[in-house]
Design a protein around this motif. Structure first.
Motif, PDB file in Angstrom:
ATOM      1  N   ILE A   5       0.937  -1.009  -0.017  1.00 37.68           N
ATOM      2  CA  ILE A   5       0.051  -0.039   0.050  1.00 37.68           C
ATOM      3  C   ILE A   5       0.822   1.198   0.065  1.00 37.68           C
ATOM      4  N   ASP A   6       0.672   2.038  -0.863  1.00 37.38           N
ATOM      5  CA  ASP A   6       1.555   3.505  -1.012  1.00 37.38           C
ATOM      6  C   ASP A   6       0.586   4.414  -0.333  1.00 37.38           C
ATOM      7  N   VAL A   7       1.383   5.049   0.870  1.00 36.31           N
ATOM      8  CA  VAL A   7       0.636   5.923   1.746  1.00 36.31           C
ATOM      9  C   VAL A   7       1.161   7.191   1.836  1.00 36.31           C
ATOM     10  N   GLU A   8       0.458   8.197   2.510  1.00 43.58           N
ATOM     11  CA  GLU A   8       0.934   9.576   2.661  1.00 43.58           C
ATOM     12  C   GLU A   8       1.444   9.594   4.013  1.00 43.58           C
ATOM     13  N   ASN A   9       1.939  10.902   4.179  1.00 41.20           N
ATOM     14  CA  ASN A   9       2.675  11.417   5.383  1.00 41.20           C
ATOM     15  C   ASN A   9       3.632  10.508   6.100  1.00 41.20           C
ATOM     16  N   ILE A  10       4.262   9.571   5.548  1.00 44.26           N
ATOM     17  CA  ILE A  10       5.348   8.877   6.053  1.00 44.26           C
ATOM     18  C   ILE A  10       6.505   9.929   6.057  1.00 44.26           C
ATOM     19  N   LYS A  11       6.989  10.206   7.232  1.00 47.50           N
ATOM     20  CA  LYS A  11       8.156  11.182   7.197  1.00 47.50           C
ATOM     21  C   LYS A  11       9.614  10.469   7.664  1.00 47.50           C
ATOM     22  N   CYS A  12       9.438   9.673   8.667  1.00 41.68           N
ATOM     23  CA  CYS A  12      10.746   9.097   9.473  1.00 41.68           C
ATOM     24  C   CYS A  12      10.291   7.595   9.902  1.00 41.68           C
ATOM     25  N   ASP A  48      -6.227 -11.926   2.188  1.00 45.27           N
ATOM     26  CA  ASP A  48      -6.459 -10.567   1.728  1.00 45.27           C
ATOM     27  C   ASP A  48      -7.228  -9.815   2.769  1.00 45.27           C
ATOM     28  N   ILE A  49      -6.635  -8.900   3.677  1.00 43.75           N
ATOM     29  CA  ILE A  49      -7.290  -7.995   4.417  1.00 43.75           C
ATOM     30  C   ILE A  49      -6.915  -6.602   3.985  1.00 43.75           C
ATOM     31  N   ARG A  50      -6.556  -6.358   2.920  1.00 53.15           N
ATOM     32  CA  ARG A  50      -6.076  -4.902   2.382  1.00 53.15           C
ATOM     33  C   ARG A  50      -7.128  -3.780   2.652  1.00 53.15           C
ATOM     34  N   ALA A  51      -8.468  -4.130   2.581  1.00 54.04           N
ATOM     35  CA  ALA A  51      -9.250  -3.113   3.016  1.00 54.04           C
ATOM     36  C   ALA A  51      -9.339  -2.738   4.279  1.00 54.04           C
ATOM     37  N   GLU A  52      -9.062  -3.711   5.246  1.00 57.99           N
ATOM     38  CA  GLU A  52      -8.849  -3.238   6.912  1.00 57.99           C
ATOM     39  C   GLU A  52      -7.594  -2.616   7.135  1.00 57.99           C
ATOM     40  N   LEU A  53      -6.434  -3.075   6.232  1.00 56.88           N
ATOM     41  CA  LEU A  53      -5.198  -2.368   6.562  1.00 56.88           C
ATOM     42  C   LEU A  53      -5.131  -1.084   5.847  1.00 56.88           C
ATOM     43  N   VAL A  54      -6.110  -0.680   4.797  1.00 60.72           N
ATOM     44  CA  VAL A  54      -6.120   0.859   4.481  1.00 60.72           C
ATOM     45  C   VAL A  54      -6.748   1.660   5.416  1.00 60.72           C
ATOM     46  N   ALA A  55      -7.927   0.784   6.129  1.00 60.12           N
ATOM     47  CA  ALA A  55      -8.719   1.739   7.145  1.00 60.12           C
ATOM     48  C   ALA A  55      -7.962   1.842   8.305  1.00 60.12           C
ATOM     49  N   ARG A  56      -7.236   0.939   8.592  1.00 61.49           N
ATOM     50  CA  ARG A  56      -6.392   1.261  10.033  1.00 61.49           C
ATOM     51  C   ARG A  56      -5.341   2.108   9.632  1.00 61.49           C
ATOM     52  N   LEU A  57      -4.662   2.233   8.488  1.00 61.55           N
ATOM     53  CA  LEU A  57      -3.697   3.122   8.159  1.00 61.55           C
ATOM     54  C   LEU A  57      -4.454   4.536   8.273  1.00 61.55           C
ATOM     55  N   THR A  58      -5.348   4.726   7.544  1.00 61.62           N
ATOM     56  CA  THR A  58      -6.105   6.035   7.684  1.00 61.62           C
ATOM     57  C   THR A  58      -6.493   6.434   8.985  1.00 61.62           C
ATOM     58  N   LYS A  59      -6.647   5.576   9.713  1.00 59.96           N
ATOM     59  CA  LYS A  59      -7.008   5.951  11.356  1.00 59.96           C
ATOM     60  C   LYS A  59      -5.893   6.441  12.013  1.00 59.96           C
ATOM     61  N   LEU A  60      -4.687   5.877  11.539  1.00 61.71           N
ATOM     62  CA  LEU A  60      -3.433   6.083  12.122  1.00 61.71           C
ATOM     63  C   LEU A  60      -2.958   7.676  11.659  1.00 61.71           C
ATOM     64  N   GLY A  61      -3.661   8.043  10.437  1.00 60.48           N
ATOM     65  CA  GLY A  61      -2.996   9.355   9.684  1.00 60.48           C
ATOM     66  C   GLY A  61      -2.245   9.066   8.597  1.00 60.48           C
ATOM     67  N   TYR A  62      -1.979   7.736   8.161  1.00 60.30           N
ATOM     68  CA  TYR A  62      -1.283   7.636   6.985  1.00 60.30           C
ATOM     69  C   TYR A  62      -2.411   6.856   5.797  1.00 60.30           C
ATOM     70  N   PRO A  63      -3.200   7.882   5.181  1.00 56.89           N
ATOM     71  CA  PRO A  63      -4.043   7.245   4.290  1.00 56.89           C
ATOM     72  C   PRO A  63      -3.448   6.698   2.819  1.00 56.89           C
ATOM     73  N   GLU A  64      -3.965   5.923   2.223  1.00 53.01           N
ATOM     74  CA  GLU A  64      -3.569   5.538   0.849  1.00 53.01           C
ATOM     75  C   GLU A  64      -3.589   6.771  -0.013  1.00 53.01           C
ATOM     76  N   LYS A  65      -2.442   6.609  -0.756  1.00 53.61           N
ATOM     77  CA  LYS A  65      -2.052   7.830  -1.597  1.00 53.61           C
ATOM     78  C   LYS A  65      -3.262   8.044  -2.576  1.00 53.61           C
ATOM     79  N   GLY A  66      -3.748   9.392  -2.700  1.00 52.91           N
ATOM     80  CA  GLY A  66      -4.809   9.810  -3.632  1.00 52.91           C
ATOM     81  C   GLY A  66      -6.249   9.284  -2.841  1.00 52.91           C
ATOM     82  N   SER A  67      -6.406   8.772  -1.570  1.00 51.22           N
ATOM     83  CA  SER A  67      -7.599   8.618  -1.297  1.00 51.22           C
ATOM     84  C   SER A  67      -8.418   9.671  -0.420  1.00 51.22           C
ATOM     85  N   VAL A  68      -7.587  10.707   0.109  1.00 48.36           N
ATOM     86  CA  VAL A  68      -8.535  11.774   0.755  1.00 48.36           C
ATOM     87  C   VAL A  68      -7.849  13.104   0.351  1.00 48.36           C
ATOM     88  N   GLU A  69      -8.746  14.106   0.561  1.00 46.74           N
ATOM     89  CA  GLU A  69      -8.363  15.402   0.030  1.00 46.74           C
ATOM     90  C   GLU A  69      -9.046  16.405   1.007  1.00 46.74           C
TER      91      GLU A  69
END
Length: 93
Positions: A5-12, A48-69
């Motif tokens: 999963i390619d995600v936003e906001n990973i800095k360190c 295949d738990i991709r949908a659950e992982l994407v939801a969890r990443l979003t909750k943590l502040g790391y949404p899938e690239k292009g999924s939030v605006e």
């Protein structure tokens, strides 16, 4: 099953630590790798738990690239800042 999963906001490494901890709480997750430079999360899971992982990443502040605006993106960025700080504190242990 390898899930990437390619995600936003990973800095360190603190961000990576929070992601690893957050996703590893799911018993179906066997391993988590985070490529900070590429903004990519790779997960080995028994199914295949991709949908659950994407939801969890979003909750943590790391949404899938292009999924939030707009406000959702700003909210995710704020969450990732806190998540990153928590991850950094975990690195000190």
């Amino acid at each position: 099953m390898q899930l990437t999963i390619d995600v936003e906001n990973i800095k360190c490494g603190g961000c990576a630590g929070s992601i690893k901890k957050g996703l590893s709480e799911d018993p179906r997750v066997q391993s988590v790798e985070v490529d900070v430079a590429e903004g990519r999360v790779s997960v080995e899971a028994g199914e295949d738990i991709r949908a659950e992982l994407v939801a969890r990443l979003t909750k943590l502040g790391y949404p899938e690239k292009g999924s939030v605006e707009g406000m959702q993106a700003l909210k995710a960025k704020a969450k990732s800042f806190v998540s990153c700080a928590v991850g950094r504190m975990g690195d000190d242990k």
